[in-house]
Design a protein around this motif. Structure first.
Motif, short mmCIF file in Angstrom:
data_model
loop_
_atom_site.label_atom_id
_atom_site.label_comp_id
_atom_site.label_asym_id
_atom_site.label_seq_id
_atom_site.Cartn_x
_atom_site.Cartn_y
_atom_site.Cartn_z
N SER A 137 0.84 -1.20 0.00
CA SER A 137 0.00 0.00 0.00
C SER A 137 0.87 1.25 0.00
CB SER A 137 -0.93 0.01 1.21
OG SER A 137 -0.22 0.34 2.39
N THR A 138 0.31 2.32 -0.47
CA THR A 138 1.03 3.60 -0.49
C THR A 138 1.36 4.04 0.93
OG1 THR A 138 -0.17 4.15 -2.50
CG2 THR A 138 0.94 5.96 -1.37
N TYR A 158 0.18 9.24 -6.55
CA TYR A 158 -1.18 9.36 -7.08
C TYR A 158 -1.24 10.34 -8.25
CZ TYR A 158 -2.83 6.46 -3.29
OH TYR A 158 -3.03 5.41 -2.45
N ARG A 161 -10.46 1.97 5.82
CA ARG A 161 -10.89 1.58 4.47
C ARG A 161 -10.82 2.77 3.52
NH1 ARG A 161 -15.73 -2.77 4.83
NH2 ARG A 161 -14.67 -4.15 6.30
N LEU A 162 -9.61 3.20 3.30
CA LEU A 162 -9.34 4.31 2.39
C LEU A 162 -8.33 3.84 1.36
CD1 LEU A 162 -8.94 7.17 5.02
CD2 LEU A 162 -10.92 6.75 3.56
N GLY A 163 -8.33 4.45 0.20
CA GLY A 163 -7.47 4.02 -0.90
C GLY A 163 -5.99 3.98 -0.57
N GLN A 211 -4.92 0.69 0.76
CA GLN A 211 -5.17 -0.48 -0.08
C GLN A 211 -3.98 -0.71 -1.01
OE1 GLN A 211 -8.04 -2.09 0.72
NE2 GLN A 211 -8.25 -0.40 2.16
N PRO A 271 -2.40 -1.06 -4.46
CA PRO A 271 -2.80 -0.69 -5.82
C PRO A 271 -2.99 -1.93 -6.68
CG PRO A 271 -0.94 0.65 -5.10
CD PRO A 271 -1.15 -0.44 -4.06
#
Length: 171
Positions: free
Chosen positions: A45-46, A95, A160-162, A165, A167
């Motif tokens: 994840s980032t 991003y 639960r945020l991008g 997560q 990619p």
């Protein structure tokens, strides 16, 4: 003092690039040790990749600052601020380029890391030379410790945020 700042900057960049690159693999090399995963990336994840810059830079400052004496009054707040900006640059740059290109690329991911380290130390050196943040030192330290706490907490309980997560092309 400028020579001391330039020396700190060069050595810091080399230290963070080396340790940050190696720390990408610490969790895997440790056999997925829970404790190691709190402080080093435990996924693709980032958010976890922000640890590649943050923790090695923090370690560098903790090791080097005691040697600075009175110069730390200017240098530490400047480099703490640079570290926070460099850490934030990782998701901003990642991003931005993936939004434009539609996916991530390994080489560009590496350039994001290197660029973010250069941003962190470039801003840190400039602020340290200007000695503008001495009164904000405690605030910067609190923000750094809160971010460290977030890294630990969100390693266990990622929202639960991008950014938390993996990619799609990295999984």
């Amino acid at each position: 003092m400028d020579k001391k700042i330039n020396k700190l900057t060069r050595r810091g960049i080399a230290f963070v690039l080396l340790l940050g690159t190696l720390s990408h693999f610490f969790y895997q090399w440790s056999g997925q040790n829970f404790f190691v995963g709190l402080f080093f990336p435990n996924s693709e994840s980032t958010w976890e990749h922000m640890k590649l810059l943050f923790l090695p830079t923090l370690l560098w400052l903790l090791l080097y600052t005691p040697r600075l004496g009175d110069a730390s009054d200017c240098m530490l707040p400047g480099f703490l601020c640079g570290m926070l900006i460099g850490t934030a640059a990782i998701p901003v740059l990642f991003y931005s380029y993936t939004g434009i290109l539609g996916r991530d690329f390994f080489l560009l991911d590496l350039l994001v890391f290197v660029g973010s380290v250069l941003i962190a130390f470039g801003i840190g050196a400039r602020l340290a030379k200007g000695c503008r943040l001495t009164r904000q030192r405690r605030l910067l330290e609190v923000v750094v410790y809160l971010l460290l706490l977030c890294f630990v907490l969100f390693s266990c309980y990622p929202p639960r945020l991008g950014i938390f997560q993996i990619p799609p092309s990295a999984g």
